[in-house]
Scaffold this motif. Sequence first.
Motif, PDB file in Angstrom:
ATOM      1  N   PHE A  41      28.443  39.091  45.731  1.00 34.85           N
ATOM      2  CA  PHE A  41      29.369  40.220  45.710  1.00 34.85           C
ATOM      3  C   PHE A  41      30.806  39.719  45.539  1.00 34.85           C
ATOM      4  O   PHE A  41      31.595  40.281  44.767  1.00 34.85           O
ATOM      5  CB  PHE A  41      29.216  41.022  47.004  1.00 34.85           C
ATOM      6  N   LEU A  42      31.141  38.639  46.252  1.00 36.42           N
ATOM      7  CA  LEU A  42      32.465  38.035  46.101  1.00 36.42           C
ATOM      8  C   LEU A  42      32.689  37.571  44.668  1.00 36.42           C
ATOM      9  O   LEU A  42      33.771  37.769  44.090  1.00 36.42           O
ATOM     10  CB  LEU A  42      32.621  36.850  47.060  1.00 36.42           C
ATOM     11  N   GLN A  43      31.659  36.952  44.082  1.00 33.71           N
ATOM     12  CA  GLN A  43      31.797  36.440  42.724  1.00 33.71           C
ATOM     13  C   GLN A  43      32.109  37.548  41.721  1.00 33.71           C
ATOM     14  O   GLN A  43      32.879  37.340  40.776  1.00 33.71           O
ATOM     15  CB  GLN A  43      30.520  35.699  42.310  1.00 33.71           C
ATOM     16  N   LEU A  44      31.539  38.728  41.921  1.00 38.98           N
ATOM     17  CA  LEU A  44      31.836  39.849  41.029  1.00 38.98           C
ATOM     18  C   LEU A  44      33.328  40.177  41.057  1.00 38.98           C
ATOM     19  O   LEU A  44      33.944  40.448  40.020  1.00 38.98           O
ATOM     20  CB  LEU A  44      31.025  41.090  41.434  1.00 38.98           C
ATOM     21  N   HIS A  45      33.907  40.141  42.249  1.00 46.60           N
ATOM     22  CA  HIS A  45      35.357  40.354  42.374  1.00 46.60           C
ATOM     23  C   HIS A  45      36.118  39.226  41.690  1.00 46.60           C
ATOM     24  O   HIS A  45      37.103  39.471  40.969  1.00 46.60           O
ATOM     25  CB  HIS A  45      35.754  40.413  43.855  1.00 46.60           C
ATOM     26  N   TYR A  46      35.687  38.001  41.937  1.00 43.16           N
ATOM     27  CA  TYR A  46      36.415  36.848  41.408  1.00 43.16           C
ATOM     28  C   TYR A  46      36.458  36.857  39.881  1.00 43.16           C
ATOM     29  O   TYR A  46      37.507  36.596  39.275  1.00 43.16           O
ATOM     30  CB  TYR A  46      35.780  35.552  41.908  1.00 43.16           C
ATOM     31  N   PHE A  47      35.329  37.152  39.242  1.00 43.61           N
ATOM     32  CA  PHE A  47      35.300  37.186  37.775  1.00 43.61           C
ATOM     33  C   PHE A  47      36.219  38.281  37.234  1.00 43.61           C
ATOM     34  O   PHE A  47      36.923  38.079  36.242  1.00 43.61           O
ATOM     35  CB  PHE A  47      33.868  37.405  37.272  1.00 43.61           C
ATOM     36  N   GLN A  48      36.208  39.448  37.871  1.00 39.30           N
ATOM     37  CA  GLN A  48      37.071  40.541  37.425  1.00 39.30           C
ATOM     38  C   GLN A  48      38.548  40.179  37.598  1.00 39.30           C
ATOM     39  O   GLN A  48      39.389  40.485  36.744  1.00 39.30           O
ATOM     40  CB  GLN A  48      36.745  41.823  38.201  1.00 39.30           C
ATOM     41  N   GLU A  49      38.877  39.523  38.694  1.00 43.17           N
ATOM     42  CA  GLU A  49      40.257  39.100  38.931  1.00 43.17           C
ATOM     43  C   GLU A  49      40.719  38.097  37.886  1.00 43.17           C
ATOM     44  O   GLU A  49      41.843  38.191  37.365  1.00 43.17           O
ATOM     45  CB  GLU A  49      40.382  38.495  40.337  1.00 43.17           C
ATOM     46  N   LEU A  50      39.855  37.134  37.569  1.00 39.71           N
ATOM     47  CA  LEU A  50      40.195  36.137  36.549  1.00 39.71           C
ATOM     48  C   LEU A  50      40.454  36.809  35.201  1.00 39.71           C
ATOM     49  O   LEU A  50      41.387  36.439  34.472  1.00 39.71           O
ATOM     50  CB  LEU A  50      39.073  35.106  36.425  1.00 39.71           C
ATOM     51  N   LYS A  51      39.638  37.781  34.877  1.00 34.73           N
ATOM     52  CA  LYS A  51      39.822  38.516  33.627  1.00 34.73           C
ATOM     53  C   LYS A  51      41.161  39.266  33.639  1.00 34.73           C
ATOM     54  O   LYS A  51      41.924  39.220  32.661  1.00 34.73           O
ATOM     55  CB  LYS A  51      38.666  39.496  33.423  1.00 34.73           C
ATOM     56  N   THR A  52      41.446  39.955  34.741  1.00 34.20           N
ATOM     57  CA  THR A  52      42.683  40.734  34.854  1.00 34.20           C
ATOM     58  C   THR A  52      43.910  39.844  34.706  1.00 34.20           C
ATOM     59  O   THR A  52      44.856  40.163  33.967  1.00 34.20           O
ATOM     60  CB  THR A  52      42.732  41.463  36.211  1.00 34.20           C
ATOM     61  N   ILE A  53      43.924  38.720  35.404  1.00 33.33           N
ATOM     62  CA  ILE A  53      45.078  37.813  35.374  1.00 33.33           C
ATOM     63  C   ILE A  53      45.254  37.193  33.993  1.00 33.33           C
ATOM     64  O   ILE A  53      46.369  37.120  33.462  1.00 33.33           O
ATOM     65  CB  ILE A  53      44.912  36.711  36.450  1.00 33.33           C
ATOM     66  N   THR A  54      44.144  36.779  33.384  1.00 36.85           N
ATOM     67  CA  THR A  54      44.210  36.146  32.067  1.00 36.85           C
ATOM     68  C   THR A  54      44.713  37.122  31.005  1.00 36.85           C
ATOM     69  O   THR A  54      45.577  36.781  30.185  1.00 36.85           O
ATOM     70  CB  THR A  54      42.827  35.590  31.669  1.00 36.85           C
ATOM     71  N   MET A  55      44.195  38.352  31.025  1.00 36.45           N
ATOM     72  CA  MET A  55      44.624  39.356  30.052  1.00 36.45           C
ATOM     73  C   MET A  55      46.103  39.703  30.256  1.00 36.45           C
ATOM     74  O   MET A  55      46.855  39.867  29.289  1.00 36.45           O
ATOM     75  CB  MET A  55      43.759  40.618  30.166  1.00 36.45           C
ATOM     76  N   TRP A  56      46.512  39.825  31.498  1.00 38.94           N
ATOM     77  CA  TRP A  56      47.922  40.112  31.811  1.00 38.94           C
ATOM     78  C   TRP A  56      48.825  39.029  31.235  1.00 38.94           C
ATOM     79  O   TRP A  56      49.833  39.315  30.599  1.00 38.94           O
ATOM     80  CB  TRP A  56      48.093  40.207  33.324  1.00 38.94           C
ATOM     81  N   TRP A  57      48.440  37.784  31.455  1.00 39.59           N
ATOM     82  CA  TRP A  57      49.242  36.652  30.978  1.00 39.59           C
ATOM     83  C   TRP A  57      49.335  36.646  29.452  1.00 39.59           C
ATOM     84  O   TRP A  57      50.416  36.484  28.878  1.00 39.59           O
ATOM     85  CB  TRP A  57      48.632  35.361  31.488  1.00 39.59           C
ATOM     86  N   ARG A  58      48.221  36.823  28.799  1.00 39.71           N
ATOM     87  CA  ARG A  58      48.198  36.710  27.344  1.00 39.71           C
ATOM     88  C   ARG A  58      48.872  37.883  26.642  1.00 39.71           C
ATOM     89  O   ARG A  58      49.271  37.767  25.480  1.00 39.71           O
ATOM     90  CB  ARG A  58      46.753  36.550  26.855  1.00 39.71           C
ATOM     91  N   GLU A  59      49.007  38.990  27.355  1.00 38.23           N
ATOM     92  CA  GLU A  59      49.666  40.149  26.752  1.00 38.23           C
ATOM     93  C   GLU A  59      51.169  40.209  27.052  1.00 38.23           C
ATOM     94  O   GLU A  59      51.865  41.080  26.543  1.00 38.23           O
ATOM     95  CB  GLU A  59      49.000  41.440  27.263  1.00 38.23           C
ATOM     96  N   LEU A  60      51.671  39.262  27.842  1.00 41.84           N
ATOM     97  CA  LEU A  60      53.101  39.224  28.134  1.00 41.84           C
ATOM     98  C   LEU A  60      53.878  38.854  26.881  1.00 41.84           C
ATOM     99  O   LEU A  60      53.529  37.894  26.185  1.00 41.84           O
ATOM    100  CB  LEU A  60      53.399  38.182  29.221  1.00 41.84           C
ATOM    101  N   GLU A  61      54.953  39.562  26.612  1.00 39.23           N
ATOM    102  CA  GLU A  61      55.765  39.219  25.442  1.00 39.23           C
ATOM    103  C   GLU A  61      56.520  37.913  25.665  1.00 39.23           C
ATOM    104  O   GLU A  61      56.869  37.208  24.707  1.00 39.23           O
ATOM    105  CB  GLU A  61      56.760  40.344  25.136  1.00 39.23           C
ATOM    106  N   HIS A  62      56.748  37.544  26.924  1.00 35.71           N
ATOM    107  CA  HIS A  62      57.505  36.330  27.209  1.00 35.71           C
ATOM    108  C   HIS A  62      56.750  35.062  26.807  1.00 35.71           C
ATOM    109  O   HIS A  62      57.358  34.043  26.527  1.00 35.71           O
ATOM    110  CB  HIS A  62      57.841  36.246  28.707  1.00 35.71           C
ATOM    111  N   THR A  63      55.420  35.109  26.805  1.00 35.43           N
ATOM    112  CA  THR A  63      54.659  33.880  26.585  1.00 35.43           C
ATOM    113  C   THR A  63      54.900  33.289  25.200  1.00 35.43           C
ATOM    114  O   THR A  63      54.746  32.092  25.014  1.00 35.43           O
ATOM    115  CB  THR A  63      53.152  34.133  26.787  1.00 35.43           C
ATOM    116  N   SER A  64      55.293  34.114  24.227  1.00 30.95           N
ATOM    117  CA  SER A  64      55.557  33.589  22.886  1.00 30.95           C
ATOM    118  C   SER A  64      56.798  32.701  22.873  1.00 30.95           C
ATOM    119  O   SER A  64      56.992  31.903  21.951  1.00 30.95           O
ATOM    120  CB  SER A  64      55.727  34.742  21.892  1.00 30.95           C
ATOM    121  N   ASN A  65      57.643  32.839  23.902  1.00 28.17           N
ATOM    122  CA  ASN A  65      58.862  32.036  23.969  1.00 28.17           C
ATOM    123  C   ASN A  65      58.722  30.821  24.879  1.00 28.17           C
ATOM    124  O   ASN A  65      59.694  30.100  25.089  1.00 28.17           O
ATOM    125  CB  ASN A  65      60.027  32.907  24.485  1.00 28.17           C
TER     126      ASN A  65
END
Length: 501
Positions: free
Chosen positions: A187-211
């Motif tokens: 059950f914990l792992q289900l949360h962990y995988f979703q969190e990793l996805k959320t954080i990764t998508m957030w990071w990659r969609e930031l406009e700042h990362t291109s700079n």
Amino acid sequence: MLPSGDKDAMKTKILSIHFLESLGLSYHFEKEIEESLKHAFEKIEDLIADENDLYTISTMFRVFRTYGLNMLSDVFKRFKGDDGKFKECLIEDVKGMLSFYEAVHFGTTTDHILDEVLSFTLNHLESLATGRRACPLHISKLIQNALHIPQHRNIQALVAREYISFYEHEEDRDDTLLKLAKLNFKFLQLHYFQELKTITMWWRELEHTSNFPPNFRERTVETWFAAMMMYFEPQFSLGRIMSAKLYLVITFLDDACDTYGSVPEVESLVDCLERWDPDYMENLQGHMKTAFKFVMYLFKEYEEILRSQGRLFVMDKMIEEFKIIARTNLELVKWARGGHVPSFDEYIESGGAEIGTYATIACSIMGLGEIGKKEAFEWLISRPTLVQILGAKTRLMDDIVDFEEDMEKGYTANALNYYMNEHRVTKEEASRELEKINGDMNKIVNKECLKNTTMPRRILMQYVNYWRSLDVLYTADDVYNHREGKLKEYLSILLFDPILL
């Protein structure tokens, strides 16, 4: 499993609580556990009066101290012979010896007998871990884990996953409890995988990362892992995401100041952060401007979350802690590049703030939701002994691990370097002394946690979990910065090793 009754039933209950704690299940039964232990501790003298089993006494000691109840270490005197030494017959009790060793790591500055226990248990356990003495494979593996990082100083998720693997090979296991532990971890792992996805998508969609600089590495996995060490339970999923994002910002700010910015550029960035006003951003250039925009973007997110929770008072506390990181970053950059050599103590005090200790703990309290009240932030900001020690310990452990790398880069702001220069000793001599200082700090942390009566246990656990995270991050290598080392092993254990029901 938590029966009421006579003295033996009460001891059985305490041992059951140890299993719940080790298997990562105790958070489901916090109220029941705390009430049971409070009731048992009132009868502690009667409970231990005629108890001479090493495993039972050691485990009771660990459980009581885990929950802030100061069972005295004098209880271990009963295992000494007339010659004042621990009885040799104890070494035949392998589980007892392991629990005896684990008890050492709850020691405070006055628990001198536990220093003797460490010497007594270490040699015998090392022979079992290396195969020089025979014992069942699953017990040998548990001993290896404990010798690497003792359970009390390890993060709860790793302890639980490793203990599940151990417990399923125990002949006297409770299969219902084992199944619950496995289902809980899945059950914990289900949360962990979703969190990793959320954080990764957030990071990659930031406009700042291109700079960002081309060699600035994405550390979404590392920051999630660091956040998970602060709380592993499912109800703090949002807290982990909020913390991971803060670590990404701190990491970029640190690199921007240390690597990419001149002293005047860092001064301009810190001035803008002190003002906390986007209108001053036009004075910044390049990576300094990107860093400022990144900070503003994240804290805008925090503000929206906190407003929805009715907890906007937290914003001022978080902003102030972040400004402290910026100020001390500038101070260390000036020291490293300007040739100023602070005293070892002066550096350790500033370095603990610069590395983000206080902001990390503040963010984890923010992530607790309604539990994180004003009093918790005010206590943190008052910088009690526990907080100061954790800051110093962080700086110390980070610099010991990164010494060679810092010297190769010509970055002289390093605790080991300053200690060597101040005391005119070799690296080996300085390392031994800093390890001793680190050990003393662990004892002070234990003492401060035992004597604390002002903060709720859940708040205090954020400090304990932060302390535990340091051993995981720095015992083998710099886990945060070397993803091919122990980090890869830890992630495999937590996320990918199969759990068969």
